[in-house]
Scaffold this motif. Structure first.
Motif, PDB file in Angstrom:
ATOM      1  N   UNK B 143      35.671  32.196  35.823  1.00  0.00           N
ATOM      2  CA  UNK B 143      36.885  31.394  35.603  1.00  0.00           C
ATOM      3  C   UNK B 143      38.016  32.261  35.068  1.00  0.00           C
ATOM      4  N   UNK B 144      37.687  33.120  34.095  1.00  0.00           N
ATOM      5  CA  UNK B 144      38.712  33.969  33.495  1.00  0.00           C
ATOM      6  C   UNK B 144      39.215  34.987  34.508  1.00  0.00           C
ATOM      7  N   UNK B 145      38.299  35.531  35.297  1.00  0.00           N
ATOM      8  CA  UNK B 145      38.704  36.524  36.295  1.00  0.00           C
ATOM      9  C   UNK B 145      39.622  35.915  37.346  1.00  0.00           C
ATOM     10  N   UNK B 146      39.375  34.654  37.682  1.00  0.00           N
ATOM     11  CA  UNK B 146      40.158  34.006  38.740  1.00  0.00           C
ATOM     12  C   UNK B 146      41.296  33.165  38.178  1.00  0.00           C
ATOM     13  N   UNK B 147      41.355  33.006  36.890  1.00  0.00           N
ATOM     14  CA  UNK B 147      42.301  32.071  36.265  1.00  0.00           C
ATOM     15  C   UNK B 147      42.163  30.694  36.910  1.00  0.00           C
ATOM     16  N   UNK B 194      45.082  40.479  32.233  1.00  0.00           N
ATOM     17  CA  UNK B 194      43.709  40.644  32.740  1.00  0.00           C
ATOM     18  C   UNK B 194      43.108  39.330  33.220  1.00  0.00           C
ATOM     19  N   UNK B 195      43.492  38.213  32.573  1.00  0.00           N
ATOM     20  CA  UNK B 195      43.019  36.919  33.079  1.00  0.00           C
ATOM     21  C   UNK B 195      43.642  36.714  34.454  1.00  0.00           C
ATOM     22  N   UNK B 196      42.820  36.413  35.428  1.00  0.00           N
ATOM     23  CA  UNK B 196      43.339  36.194  36.777  1.00  0.00           C
ATOM     24  C   UNK B 196      43.460  37.471  37.585  1.00  0.00           C
ATOM     25  N   UNK B 197      42.927  38.582  37.071  1.00  0.00           N
ATOM     26  CA  UNK B 197      43.063  39.829  37.824  1.00  0.00           C
ATOM     27  C   UNK B 197      41.914  40.022  38.822  1.00  0.00           C
ATOM     28  N   UNK B 198      41.089  39.005  38.955  1.00  0.00           N
ATOM     29  CA  UNK B 198      40.090  38.939  40.022  1.00  0.00           C
ATOM     30  C   UNK B 198      39.147  40.139  40.075  1.00  0.00           C
ATOM     31  N   UNK B 200      39.744  43.134  39.576  1.00  0.00           N
ATOM     32  CA  UNK B 200      40.319  44.376  40.075  1.00  0.00           C
ATOM     33  C   UNK B 200      40.808  45.281  38.952  1.00  0.00           C
ATOM     34  N   UNK B 201      40.844  44.759  37.722  1.00  0.00           N
ATOM     35  CA  UNK B 201      41.333  45.572  36.601  1.00  0.00           C
ATOM     36  C   UNK B 201      40.263  45.842  35.555  1.00  0.00           C
ATOM     37  N   UNK B 202      39.265  44.974  35.475  1.00  0.00           N
ATOM     38  CA  UNK B 202      38.258  45.138  34.432  1.00  0.00           C
ATOM     39  C   UNK B 202      37.061  44.247  34.739  1.00  0.00           C
ATOM     40  N   UNK B 203      35.974  44.522  34.034  1.00  0.00           N
ATOM     41  CA  UNK B 203      34.856  43.579  34.017  1.00  0.00           C
ATOM     42  C   UNK B 203      34.911  42.891  32.662  1.00  0.00           C
ATOM     43  N   UNK B 204      34.702  41.599  32.651  1.00  0.00           N
ATOM     44  CA  UNK B 204      34.810  40.838  31.409  1.00  0.00           C
ATOM     45  C   UNK B 204      33.421  40.683  30.799  1.00  0.00           C
ATOM     46  N   UNK B 205      33.295  40.997  29.515  1.00  0.00           N
ATOM     47  CA  UNK B 205      31.974  40.910  28.905  1.00  0.00           C
ATOM     48  C   UNK B 205      31.871  39.883  27.768  1.00  0.00           C
ATOM     49  N   UNK B 206      32.997  39.490  27.202  1.00  0.00           N
ATOM     50  CA  UNK B 206      32.987  38.396  26.221  1.00  0.00           C
ATOM     51  C   UNK B 206      34.321  37.675  26.333  1.00  0.00           C
ATOM     52  N   UNK B 207      34.291  36.395  26.052  1.00  0.00           N
ATOM     53  CA  UNK B 207      35.524  35.617  26.131  1.00  0.00           C
ATOM     54  C   UNK B 207      35.618  34.706  24.926  1.00  0.00           C
TER      55      UNK B 207
END
Lengths: 395, 479, 356
Positions: B143-147, B194-198, B200-207
Motif C-alpha cells: 500500500x505504501x509503495x503504491x500509495x 518515497x510513498x508511492x514510488x512503486x 523504484x526508490x527503496x524497499x520498505x521494511x517498517x511503516x
C-alpha cells in the motif's frame, strides 16, 4: 504429461482471475508467506499442467500436498472459483502422476481396508482403547493426538430414537466411521437435541463411511464406491433431512451425493431451522467457537452455530480472532503433513488461548482432536467439545 | 538464472529454504494481479530488515534487479520482474510491532495485511483508514509503495496521508528512517517522496501509520439510478451541495449483476447504475447528512433508496462492492482494468467514451469505481485463452486511458503506473516533468537496480499503439 | 553588495530569470509575501531577490470538482475570497497573516489551528509546477483529487523552502464551507483541552494558550456540533477570534514540534512566564521568546530528545546565529544533500537558509 491431468476442468481453472484476495485466507500462505503455498499459486500451477505450459515435476507435488483442503479461500473468492472441486481433481491427477510415497500408500491402504469397513474399524478402535490403557499410544505422534477413547457410540435398538413429545420431523442421522469411536459423546448429545427438537431419528442400517476422507485425499474411486453403497441404504428409508454432526462429512454429502440434494443438513443448520426448546438449566461458562472449515467455508454455515450457542442463557460467548481459519487438522493432514499441521496449530492456539474461554466449541471431530492435543501439550485445561455438547449443557 | 555462487550468497543471508530458484516454482511468481508476467531469476523471502539490506547489497554488487513484493495483488504490474532478477518477498515480515492507542499510531512490518491491522487495533476503538478493495490480502508495505487508495479515501485521504514515517532500505543496502511521528520534521520530506514510488526508490521494511478513532455512527445507503449518466450527475450534486461523504461508490448494471450473483446483497439488478454512499460521525451528524444526501439523490433520479439497518447489512453492502472486481470473473475469466481519474464533473463524458470504446471493440465493459473521487475502474472482460483478443483488449484499454487524459485526467488514481502505464506517461508529463522525476530516481538508485522498467516510459519495450479513435487533442495545460 | 530585485510577469519569464542567475552563479532568494522571511538561517548570499508578486492569477477553479489551480504569488486572502463565492475554502490559517502567498506557504510549510481537522497543505496539494535553476519548468501531479501517476513531486517541494526550485503554480483540492461552525472557549488549560480532544466529534481546531485559555472550533452537522458544544459547557466565542489569532507574529519566536503525547510536557517546561500557544491535537506549539539564547537551546535539546524539533521563525540576526535556525540535522541529511545537488548543482537557491 498433460494427458494425465484429465480430471481437472479447464473451465473451473479459468474462473480464477489471479486477484490474490485468497492469499491471506490460506493457512499455509499465512505460515510460509509463499505464494507456492497459496490457493492462487496452486491454481496457477494446476492450470499450467492442464494446459501443458509447464511440465509436471515431482517436486511440485508438495504444493498440492500442503493444501489443507479447508476451502477458506473459496469462501472469500469473489469470482466463485470452485476450489474444493479443483483441488480434489488435482489431487486425484497428482496421485496418478506422483512417485509412490510410503506414507501416502499407507494412508490409502488404511482408508480402503479399515475406514471403509465398519467392523474392522470397530476392531481397531477396541485395540486402540486397549493400547491407551497400556500407555502404548504415547509412543507415536499420531497416538498422542488421539483422545482417550470411550465405549463406541451405539445406535438405539431398532435403529430409531423417538421424538420427545410430538413428532414433527423424521430425520436420518449419519453415524459415520471414526466419529462413533473417537467422540461417541458428540453423537449422544446430537441425537438427544434432535429428539428434544421433535425429530424422530432414524439410523440407516448398513450405512458406511460417507467417503469424505477418500475424496479429500485424491481417492475418488474409493469415494465413489462408498457413495454407491450408501445411496442404496438411504433409498430404503424416508426422511426429511439427513442430519450430520461432522462438518467434513456434511460438506462431502452435499457436494458428492446428488440424490440427497437439499436434504443434507448440518446439525446446527437443521436445529436453527426447526428450533430447539427453551433451555431448562441455567449454565455459567465462557465459550468460544472454532469454525470447522467444512462448515464455514464449504457449507457457508457460520451464523447458525453461533446463534444457537449465544441463545443459551448463561453462556458468555467470546469470538476468537481468526475463528474461521483452519486449525491444521484437516482430516488426514495432521498425519501426512505433521510439521505444517503443527505450525498452523501453534498459531491457532495463540488465538484460542487469548479468548480466556473455558470451553472451545467445535463442529467436527478432526478439529476437536487437533485442538485437544494442542491444548494438552500446552498444559491448558481449556475443554474442547462438540457444539451439541455445549448446547446440551442447558438440558 | 542466477549463477550459483550468487544463489549461495543469498542463501547465506536468508537461509536455504528462503531462496527459490526452481524454475517450476518461479513460475508462480511471474505475475501479480495484472495481466502481464515475467519470470524472476530468484524469489528471496526476507524475515528482517537485515535480510533486506544484505540481499540489496548482494544485488547491488552484482547489478541484479530487485523487485520488492508483498501479496502480489497489485493491478499495474508493479511487482512483476520484467527484467528478471530478485523478487524480494516481504510476506514473512508480518508483525505488528507496536500499537500506541494514546498517540494513535502503529508500527508495522511491510507484510502486515491491511485488514489485519484494522482488526487488531479495533480493540482500542481505532482503525486504519486506507481501505483498498483488496484489503483482505494486500499488505501495508505494498500500500505504501503504491500509495493505495480505497473507497473511504474520499473523506480520509489516501495512504500517503496516513504514513507518518518509514524504515527503508536503499539500493546500496543502507537502512534509513524517514520522518516519524513528529509533525514538521526538519529537512526534505523524504517519506513523502518515497510513498508511492512503486519500489523504484527503496524497499520498505517498517511503516509507522496513523490510526483514527472508529466513528461512533456509520450510515450506509444504496440507491439505484436509471443510467450511469444520471448517477454521475447525482454524485456531482451531492458534492456540489457541500457534503463530502466518507465514501461514494458507483457500480454499473453489468457489475451489479455479477456481484448480486455472488453476494446476494440486495443490489437492484434492474438499475442502470447503483450508488453506495456512506457517511460517518455521531448519530446526529449521520442522520442529518444522510437525510440531506437522500434528498439530493431523490432530486437526481435516484430510486429504491435503502439504508443499511444493521452492521451485518452494511457489511454485506460493502462485501459486494469490495469483491466486485473479482466477481466479474463470473462473466469472463479475465479482466483488464484501468484506473484513470478525471475531474468529477467529467464523469458522464468519460463514461460514455468508455462505453463507445467497448462497443467498438465488441468487448464487454463493467464499471465499478470511486465516483466521489472521479476515479474510474473500467473493467474490460475477456478470456485469456483466446489469444487473438488480448491485443484488442490492450488497445481498448489504451483508448479509454487516452479519453481520460483528453478530459484533463490522470493515468492512475491508486493502482500505480507500474509496467502497464509507463508507456503513457508522456501523455500527461513533458520531458522536463519526467526529467525532474528522473533526478529523484538517480539520487536514490543511481545504478537502476530497483524495480527497473516501471513508471518511466521505456522505448525499447513497448510503444503506444493508439489504434482507431481519432482523439481530441489533450486539453491545454492550465499553466 | 547590490541585490537585484526581479519580479517576472510569467512563469516562463521567472524560469528564464532563474536560469540566467544560475548561469552567472548568482545567489537567488525567492520571495513571496515576505511573511516568513525570518524562517531558517539568514541567507549566506543574496544577489537576486526573485519576487512572485506578478504571478497572482487564479488559473482555474472548478466549483463542481472542488479543485483550484493558482499561480504561486496569489495571496491566501485573495484565493479565499475567490473560493468564498462558491462557498468553498482552502483550510489553511497560518500565523503572521494576512499577506502569505500560496507559494510561500507551500515552501515554508506553515500551518495554523485548522491543521488538526484538515491536515496541512501537504495533504490537499494535488499539483505543483516548479522552476529549476536550469531554467526548466517541471510539473508534478495534476488537477484531479487522487493521483499516483509518477512520483509525488508535491511532497518534494512542500516545506523545502525553495531549496530545490521556485514554485510557480499549484493545484489544490478545496473544501466546502462547513455547514455549521462554532467556537467555544474555557480557561481550563491542558486538562480542558484534553476533554475537547475526547469529544465524540473531534474539534476542527483546538488551541491552548500559556494563560490557560482554550479555544475549540467545531464544524460540521448542526445537531452534532450543538450536542458536543452543549456537553462541553464552555462559553461561546466570536468567530473573528481566529482572524486575530492568525495575526500573531512575535518579533522573536520559534515553532516547537513533537509527538502529540510529548507536547504538553515540553511546553510546561518552557522558562517560567513564557508566552506560547499550542495545537495539542497536532503536536505543534509556538513560543514567543523572551529569554536568552541559552534557554532556547535547552528547550530545543529537550524537544529533540523527545523526537521533535525547534525551528526559529524570527529573531535578530545575532540571536539567530547563536541559537541556530534548525537544530541538529536529520540523520538522512546526506540523501537530502544529494537531492539538493541533483536539482541545484551550483547551490544558487537560498544558500545557507535551509538545512541543505
Amino acid at each position: 504429461m498433460t494427458s494425465n491431468f484429465s480430471r481437472l476442468s479447464d473451465d473451473d481453472l479459468a474462473t480464477c482471475v489471479h486477484c490474490g484476495l485468497c492469499l491471506d485466507a490460506c493457512p499455509t500462505f499465512r505460515i510460509t508467506g509463499l505464494e507456492t503455498e497459496s490457493p492462487r499459486g496452486r491454481i496457477y500451477l494446476m492450470t499450467q499442467w492442464k494446459r501443458g505450459t509447464l511440465e509436471f515435476d515431482q517436486e511440485q507435488v508438495k504444493h498440492i500436498d500442503l493444501c489443507l483442503g479447508c476451502r477458506t479461500c473459496e469462501a472469500v473468492c469473489p469470482s466463485g472459483v470452485p476450489y474444493g472441486r479443483i483441488i480434489e481433481a488435482g489431487r486425484a491427477d497428482v496421485e496418478d502422476a506422483r512417485r509412490p510415497a510410503p506414507k501416502r500408500l499407507g494412508s490409502r491402504l488404511a482408508l480402503r481396508q479399515l475406514v471403509a469397513h465398519p467392523a474392522r474399524l470397530r476392531l481397531a478402535g477396541n485395540a486402540t482403547r486397549l493400547a491407551q490403557r497400556l500407555h502404548l499410544t504415547s509412543i507415536a505422534r499420531s497416538g498422542r493426538m488421539l483422545p482417550r477413547l470411550r465405549a463406541r457410540y451405539c445406535p438405539p435398538e431398532g435403529n430409531i430414537a423417538p421424538a420427545f413429545g410430538e413428532r414433527k420431523h423424521r430425520v436420518a442421522f449419519l453415524v459415520g466411521c471414526v466419529m462413533p469411536i473417537l467422540y461417541p459423546q458428540s453423537h449422544y448429545a446430537a441425537v438427544k437435541l434432535l429428539q428434544l427438537a421433535g425429530c424422530e431419528v432414524w439410523f440407516p442400517p448398513g450405512e458406511r463411511c460417507c467417503g469424505a476422507l477418500f475424496a479429500h485425499n485424491g481417492d475418488l474411486k474409493g469415494a465413489e464406491r462408498l457413495r454407491e453403497a450408501n445411496t442404496k441404504t438411504y433409498r430404503a428409508g424416508s426422511f426429511d433431512a439427513l442430519v450430520v454432526d461432522s462438518a467434513g462429512c456434511g460438506a462431502h454429502l452435499k457436494d458428492f451425493y446428488p440424490e440427497l440434494k437439499g436434504r443434507v443438513k448440518d446439525l446446527t443448520e437443521w436445529l436453527a431451522e426447526v428450533g430447539i426448546p427453551a433451555p431448562q438449566k441455567k449454565v455459567k461458562v465462557r465459550v468460544t467457537y472454532q469454525d470447522a472449515c467444512h462448515l464455514a467455508h464449504a457449507q457457508r454455515i457460520k451464523k447458525q452455530p453461533r446463534d444457537l450457542i449465544r441463545a443459551v442463557d448463561g453462556i458468555e460467548f467470546v469470538e476468537m480472532r481468526h475463528a474461521d481459519i483452519c486449525c491444521g487438522a484437516a482430516g488426514l493432514y495432521s498425519t501426512l503433513e505433521p510439521d505444517m499441521s503443527q505450525r498452523i496449530l501453534d498459531q491457532k492456539l495463540e488465538d484460542v488461548l487469548a479468548t480466556k474461554a473455558e470451553v472451545v466449541t467445535v463442529a467436527n471431530p478432526g478439529c476437536q482432536m487437533q485442538l485437544e492435543a494442542g491444548l494438552r501439550a500446552r498444559g491448558s485445561n481449556m475443554k474442547v467439545e462438540h457444539v451439541a455438547e455445549t448446547l446440551m449443557r442447558a438440558f | 538464472m542466477l549463477p550459483s555462487p550468487i544463489v549461495e550468497e543469498l542463501r547465506g543471508v536468508v537461509g536455504r529454504e528462503s531462496v527459490i530458484v526452481s524454475p517450476n516454482d518461479l513460475r508462480i511468481f511471474e505475475r501479480d494481479g495484472s495481466i502481464e508476467g515475467a519470470l524472476p531469476d530468484a524469489v528471496v523471502l526476507a524475515s528482517t530488515t537485515e535480510h533486506v539490506a544484505e540481499v540489496m547489497k548482494i544485488a547491488a554488487r552484482h547489478k541484479i534487479p530487485v523487485v520488492p513484493r508483498g501479496a502480489g495483488t497489485g493491478l499495474s504490474g508493479g511487482a512483476v520482474t520484467i527484467r528478471g532478477g530478485i523478487a524480494l518477498q516481504v510476506t514473512r515480515m508480518r508483525r505488528i510491532l507496536e500499537v500506541d492507542p494514546v498517540a494513535q499510531t502503529a508500527l508495522v512490518e511491510p507484510g502486515v495485511v491491511n485488514q489485519e491491522l484494522s482488526l487488531v487495533v479495533a480493540q482500542h476503538g481505532l482503525f486504519y483508514a486506507p481501505d483498498p478493495s483488496s484489503q483482505k490480502a494486500c499488505t501495508i508495505g505494498g500500500n505504501a509503495a503504491e500509495n493505495s487508495g480505497g473507497p473511504h479515501c474520499l473523506y480520509y485521504g489516501v495512504t500517503t496521508n496516513h504514513v507518518l514515517g518509514m524504515e527503508v532500505v536503499l539500493a546500496d543496502g543502507s537502512v534509513h528512517w524517514v520522518s516519524g511521528d513528529t509533525p514538521d520534521r526538519t529537512g526534505l520530506d523524504l517519506c513523502g517522496i518515497l510513498v508511492g514510488s512503486e519500489g523504484t526508490l527503496c524497499a520498505i521494511t517498517k511503516i509507522k501509520v496513523r490510526l483514527l478513532r472508529i466513528p461512533p455512527s456509520i450510515a450506509t445507503m444504496l440507491a439505484a439510478f436509471p443510467s450511469i449518466e444520471t448517477a454521475s450527475q447525482a454524485v456531482s450534486a451531492v458534492i456540489g451541495r457541500g457534503i463530502v461523504p466518507a465514501a461514494l461508490e458507483m457500480m454499473d448494471s453489468v457489475t451489479v449483476g455479477a456481484v448480486e450473483a455472488h453476494y446476494h446483497a440486495g443490489y437492484p439488478t434492474d438499475a442502470g447504475a447503483v450508488l453506495l454512499v456512506e457517511v460517518d460521525g455521531t448519530a446526529e451528524s449521520t442522520r442529518e447528512l444522510m437525510a440531506a444526501i437522500a434528498k439530493v439523490l431523490d432530486e437526481n433520479h435516484g430510486y429504491g433508496l435503502r439504508e443499511a439497518q444493521t452492521p451485518a447489512e452494511r457489511e454485506l453492502l460493502w462485501a459486494g462492492r469490495k469483491g466486485a472486481i473479482g466477481a466479474l470473473g463470473r462473466i469472463k475469466p479475465n479482466y483488464y482494468l484501468h484506473d484513470g481519474v478525471v475531474p468529477r464533473s467529467r464523469l458522464p463524458q468519460v463514461l460514455s467514451a468508455v462505453g463507445e470504446i467497448g462497443e467498438h471493440y465488441k468487448l464487454p465493459v463493467a464499471n465499478v469505481f470511486h465516483a466521489g473521487d472521479g476515479n474510474l475502474h473500467p473493467n474490460i472482460l475477456f478470456d485469456m485463452r483466446d489469444k487473438e483478443v488480448l491485443h484488442q483488449v490492450e488497445s481498448a484499454g489504451e483508448e479509454m486511458l487516452r479519453a481520460v487524459v483528453e478530459l484533463g485526467g490522470a493515468l492512475s488514481g491508486e493502482h500505480g503506473i507500474g509496467l502497464e502505464k509507463a508507456a503513457f506517461m508522456s501523455w500527461i508529463y513533458s520531458e522536463d516533468d519526467l526529467g525532474a522525476m528522473h533526478r529523484v530516481k538517480d539520487v536514490f538508485d543511481p545504478t537502476g537496480i530497483l524495480n527497473p522498467g516501471k513508471i518511466f516510459p521505456d522505448d525499447a519495450r513497448r510503444t503506444v499503439h493508439l489504434a482507431g479513435r481519432t482523439g481530441l487533442a489533450v486539453e491545454a495545460k492550465w499553466w | 553588495m547590490v541585490v537585484t530585485q526581479e519580479a517576472p510577469r510569467t512563469a516562463d519569464e521567472l524560469a528564464t530569470t532563474l536560469r540566467e542567475a544560475a548561469q552567472a552563479k548568482l545567489a537567488v532568494v525567492p520571495v513571496g509575501g515576505g511573511r516568513a522571511q525570518g524562517m531558517g538561517g539568514a541567507p549566506s548570499r543574496c544577489d537576486v531577490e526573485l519576487h512572485t508578486t506578478h504571478l497572482d492569477r487564479v488559473l482555474e477553479h472548478s466549483q463542481a470538482d472542488m479543485v483550484v489551480s493558482v499561480e504561486a504569488g496569489i495571496t491566501l486572502e485573495a484565493l479565499q475570497e475567490h473560493l468564498a463565492r462558491d462557498r468553498q475554502f482552502l483550510p489553511v490559517d497560518p500565523f503572521n497573516s494576512p499577506g502569505h502567498t500560496i507559494g510561500g506557504l507551500l515552501a515554508t510549510g506553515w500551518t495554523g489551528p485548522l491543521r488538526f481537522r484538515f491536515g496541512s497543505a501537504r495533504d490537499f496539494l494535488i499539483g505543483i509546477r516548479v522552476a529549476t535553476p536550469d531554467g526548466k519548468l517541471a510539473t508534478g501531479g495534476g488537477r484531479v483529487v487522487k493521483n499516483v501517476s509518477g512520483y509525488d513531486m508535491m511532497k518534494l517541494h512542500y516545506g523545502a523552502l525553495g531549496s530545490l526550485g521556485v514554485i510557480v503554480a499549484a493545484s489544490f483540492k478545496v473544501f466546502p464551507r462547513p455547514l455549521h461552525d462554532v467556537t467555544v472557549t474555557s480557561d481550563g488549560g491542558w486538562d480542558d483541552a484534553d476533554r475537547a480532544l475526547a469529544t465524540p466529534v473531534a474539534p476542527s481546531a483546538l488551541e491552548v494558550f500559556s494563560d490557560g485559555r482554550v479555544l475549540a472550533r467545531y464544524t460540521g452537522s448542526r445537531d452534532a456540533v450543538e450536542r458536543v458544544v452543549k456537553e462541553l459547557g464552555w462559553t461561546a466565542e466570536e468567530q473573528s477570534i481566529w482572524d486575530r489569532h492568525a495575526r500573531r507574529a512575535p518579533a522573536r519566536w520559534a515553532r516547537i514540534a513533537a509527538p502529540r503525547t510529548e507536547l504538553r510536557r515540553l511546553v510546561e517546561d518552557l522558562p517560567r512566564g513564557a508566552g506560547w500557544w499550542a495545537s495539542p491535537g497536532v503536536g505543534v506549539a509556538h513560543w514567543a521568546i523572551a529569554s536568552d539564547a541559552r534557554s532556547v537551546k535547552e528547550v530545543r535539546q529537550r524537544a529533540e530528545a523527545a523526537g521533535g524539533s525547534l525551528v526559529m521563525l524570527a529573531a535578530p540576526d545575532d540571536f539567530l546565529r547563536e541559537v541556530g535556525a534548525w537544530g541538529t540535522p536529520p540523520a538522512t541529511i546526506e540523501i537530502m544533500r544529494n537531492l539538493k545537488r541533483a536539482f541545484d548543482p551550483d547551490g544558487v537557491l537560498n544558500p545557507g537558509r535551509f538545512v541543505v
